[in-house]
Design a protein around this motif. Structure first.
Motif, short mmCIF file in Angstrom:
data_model
loop_
_atom_site.label_atom_id
_atom_site.label_comp_id
_atom_site.label_asym_id
_atom_site.label_seq_id
_atom_site.Cartn_x
_atom_site.Cartn_y
_atom_site.Cartn_z
N ASP A 157 0.83 -1.20 0.00
CA ASP A 157 0.00 0.00 0.00
C ASP A 157 0.86 1.26 0.00
N ALA A 158 0.37 2.30 -0.67
CA ALA A 158 0.97 3.64 -0.65
C ALA A 158 -0.15 4.66 -0.56
N LEU A 159 0.13 5.84 0.02
CA LEU A 159 -0.90 6.86 0.20
C LEU A 159 -1.20 7.57 -1.11
N VAL A 160 -2.49 7.82 -1.34
CA VAL A 160 -2.97 8.51 -2.53
C VAL A 160 -4.04 9.51 -2.10
N ILE A 161 -3.99 10.75 -2.64
CA ILE A 161 -5.04 11.74 -2.42
C ILE A 161 -5.89 11.76 -3.68
N SER A 162 -7.01 11.09 -3.63
CA SER A 162 -7.82 10.95 -4.84
C SER A 162 -9.16 11.68 -4.75
N GLY A 163 -9.65 11.94 -3.53
CA GLY A 163 -10.98 12.53 -3.41
C GLY A 163 -10.99 14.02 -3.17
N ALA A 164 -9.82 14.68 -3.32
CA ALA A 164 -9.75 16.11 -3.04
C ALA A 164 -10.33 16.90 -4.21
N ARG A 165 -11.33 17.72 -3.91
CA ARG A 165 -11.95 18.57 -4.94
C ARG A 165 -12.06 19.99 -4.40
N GLY A 166 -11.59 20.93 -5.19
CA GLY A 166 -11.65 22.32 -4.77
C GLY A 166 -10.60 22.63 -3.72
N ALA A 167 -10.64 23.88 -3.26
CA ALA A 167 -9.66 24.32 -2.27
C ALA A 167 -10.01 23.79 -0.90
N MET A 168 -9.02 23.45 -0.13
CA MET A 168 -9.21 22.96 1.24
C MET A 168 -7.97 23.29 2.06
N SER A 169 -8.05 23.06 3.36
CA SER A 169 -6.92 23.33 4.23
C SER A 169 -5.90 22.20 4.13
N LEU A 170 -4.70 22.47 4.62
CA LEU A 170 -3.65 21.46 4.57
C LEU A 170 -4.01 20.25 5.42
N SER A 171 -4.59 20.48 6.60
CA SER A 171 -4.96 19.36 7.46
C SER A 171 -6.01 18.48 6.80
N ALA A 172 -6.97 19.10 6.12
CA ALA A 172 -7.98 18.31 5.41
C ALA A 172 -7.37 17.56 4.23
#
Length: 586
Positions: free
Chosen positions: A455-470
């Protein structure tokens, strides 16, 4: 046993006196021989004892120290602990030759070899700390008959055994192995310029002391500082002692001070990162077939000013291996995740990666277990292992391009010189397989193929602007695979040493597959060159080398995200970085 002697003589009585004397003499000699054999058999069957005291260098008895009685075949015959007065006893010991070893926390092991046990044998052992074993002393002869040493200063052990020596008008060198052998040069100075690496942009100057060829003790040292920053420095000091057939012990201490690294968005509050790590290792050998290595790595980290917290972490590790011919089976357990760009001889191998998460300073760590099989010959090697990992605070590294004020204070470490930040993702667990094949090519070159899944980490569900913690919280593990090809060797004629590698895994992954894998290639395209410019052979070898190190040459694996303040973050498994300089060996 029955022994019959028959003597016959056909002579007169006067002449028969001589045979009677001879017979009585033979009887006496036979009686003494039988008595000696009986005494020897009684002694062989008798049980002897080994006892003694374990003290420190100040003479204080050590309570609860572990004492081992080791046979000549390297097996442990008995194992006891010292009592409240530092005393130990092995009550029933067969006569023979043994070694006695004492072990206690915060001390270097003490070993007494070639202990001849025939009856009640007393063995007293003294435990020393690392700092007591080494001391700088003027080089003075040990007796009036000893030839005066021609060295100005020498680093000696507690037994007055020289480790390193320094000429009055020359560099630091090691002790020669024999009366007619020449000392090998020790010092290496590297001046380089680097760009694109967290905490290491700008000019770097590294002074390194290599391992000594001594069969008993070695000293490791390195100092690395950046003259373009305010006293940024990394240093390492280590000591390794060979315990003969029982193995070896090693202690390495590393210190890093990076005043330029700060809490991102904290307006200077908490600037100046300090990290200290101490790693102790004991390697034990059980004949030619088995070997074990156990140790621990203690880490302390904090900000120099306005520190919100201080990290105190202890991370143990252990490896056990069995060899039969060209095959080896091993079990390995580790907790500290190897830092990016790990160098076995440098501080990067001792200091783990630090990040920020939820307003606190954290260290990347976990629990790694693997079982592997390896087969090596003179021309090739094959390795297969299965592993299971539980990783906490996985490191996410990104290039930050702020738009005005950044709003992720307390969520990331920032290096203003390189513009890189480090934050922690959500912990996860994984398991997988790593396989590699290595083959030596003509001309001293070699090729290595590797495969891994996990396993490796993937950010796939990020849409639009958000904070770094999110954004960091949106990173989720995904099952994937990794392939790598590595080539290395030396070019004949020019003497150029080179290493090229390409490691592929899906570009949307932000962390590596199997991060605990040893000898793993860096992500994507990498190239390392070391070209000799000047070589001087003779009693003292000198060299000047040009060094080029490039990572992620093709700038692959970048993933960009926009924060709610308009800042742009570009994540990558490995940032593109370039390093070049000159290395002086003298």
């Amino acid at each position: 046993m029955q022994l019959s002697l028959y003597f016959g003589f056909a002579r007169d009585a006067a002449q028969s006196q001589m045979p009677r004397v001879i017979v009585r003499t033979l009887h006496l000699a036979l009686f003494l021989m039988l008595a000696g054999l009986a005494a020897a058999s009684v002694e062989a069957g008798a049980q002897s004892s080994v006892s003694g005291m374990v003290r420190d260098s100040a003479g204080v008895p050590q309570i609860g120290a572990q004492v081992q009685l080791i046979k000549s075949d390297l097996t442990v015959a008995a194992n006891v602990y010292t009592n409240s007065k530092g005393h130990f006893v092995f009550a029933s010991v067969l006569p023979g030759s043994y070694a006695v070893k004492a072990i206690a926390s915060t001390f270097l092991p003490s070993l007494r070899e070639n202990v001849r046990v025939r009856s009640a044998t007393v063995v007293n052992l003294t435990l020393n700390t690392l700092y007591e074993v080494m001391q700088w002393l003027p080089a003075q002869p040990r007796s009036a008959s000893t030839q005066k040493d021609d060295w100005a200063w020498t680093l000696r052990s507690a037994a007055n055994r020289p480790l390193l020596r320094c000429l009055e008008d020359g560099p630091l060198v090691v002790v020669s192995e024999g009366p007619n052998s020449q000392p090998r040069l020790k010092a290496r100075l590297v001046a380089s310029g680097q760009q694109g690496t967290f905490g290491e942009d700008g000019q770097r100057i590294t002074m390194e002391i290599e391992d000594t060829p001594s069969t008993s003790r070695e000293l490791l040292a390195r100092v690395d500082f950046d003259p373009t920053t305010n006293a940024g420095m990394e240093s390492m000091l280590g000591f390794r002692q060979d315990l003969g057939f029982a193995g070896s012990v090693e202690s390495v201490a590393a210190v890093a001070m990076h005043p330029e690294i700060e809490d991102a968005g904290g307006n200077g509050a908490g600037s100046g990162l300090e990290e200290v790590a101490v790693r102790t290792t004991e390697r034990m050998q059980f004949g030619d077939a088995a070997e074990a290595e156990v140790g621990t790595q203690q880490v302390m980290a904090r900000f120099a000013q306005n520190s919100p917290n201080t990290i105190l972490s202890e991370m143990p590790f252990a490896t056990v291996g069995w060899r039969t011919g060209n095959n080896e089976i091993h079990y390995r357990m580790a907790t500290a995740v190897p830092a990016p760009g790990m160098d076995a001889s440098g501080t990067a191998g001792v200091l783990p990666a630090l990040e920020m998460a939820n307003g606190k300073l954290v260290v990347e760590r976990g629990t790694h277990q693997e079982i592997g099989w390896e087969r090596r010959t003179d021309a090739s090697g094959v390795q297969i292992l299965v592993y299971a990992d539980s990783i906490g605070n996985p490191m996410l590294e990104a290039s930050a391009r702020p738009a005005g004020g950044m709003d992720f204070a307390g969520q990331a470490l920032m290096d203003p010189a390189s513009g890189l930040i480090r934050t922690a993702g959500e912990g996860f667990s994984t398991a997988g397989v790593v396989a590699s094949v290595e083959h030596r090519l003509p001309g001293g070159n070699s090729v290595r193929l590797s495969y891994a899944n996990g396993d490796a980490l993937v950010i796939s569900g990020a849409r639009g602007a958000m904070s770094l913690s999110a954004l960091a919280g949106a990173a989720r593990p995904r099952r994937t695979q990794m392939y790598s090809l590595s080539l290395s060797g030396t070019i004949e004629g020019t003497g150029t040493r080179w290493r090229a590698s390409y490691r592929w895994q899906p570009e949307e992954t932000l962390t590596r597959v199997s991060p605990y894998a040893l000898d793993a290639a860096e992500p994507f395209m990498n190239l390392h060159l070391r070209q000799p410019l000047c070589r001087v052979r003779g009693e003292r070898a000198h060299s000047i080398d040009a060094i080029v190190d490039a990572r992620n040459l093709l700038a692959q694996g970048y993933r960009s995200f926009v924060l709610n303040d308009g800042s742009l973050l570009i994540f990558a498994q490995e940032q593109r970085s370039m390093s070049a300089g000159l290395g002086f060996t003298f």
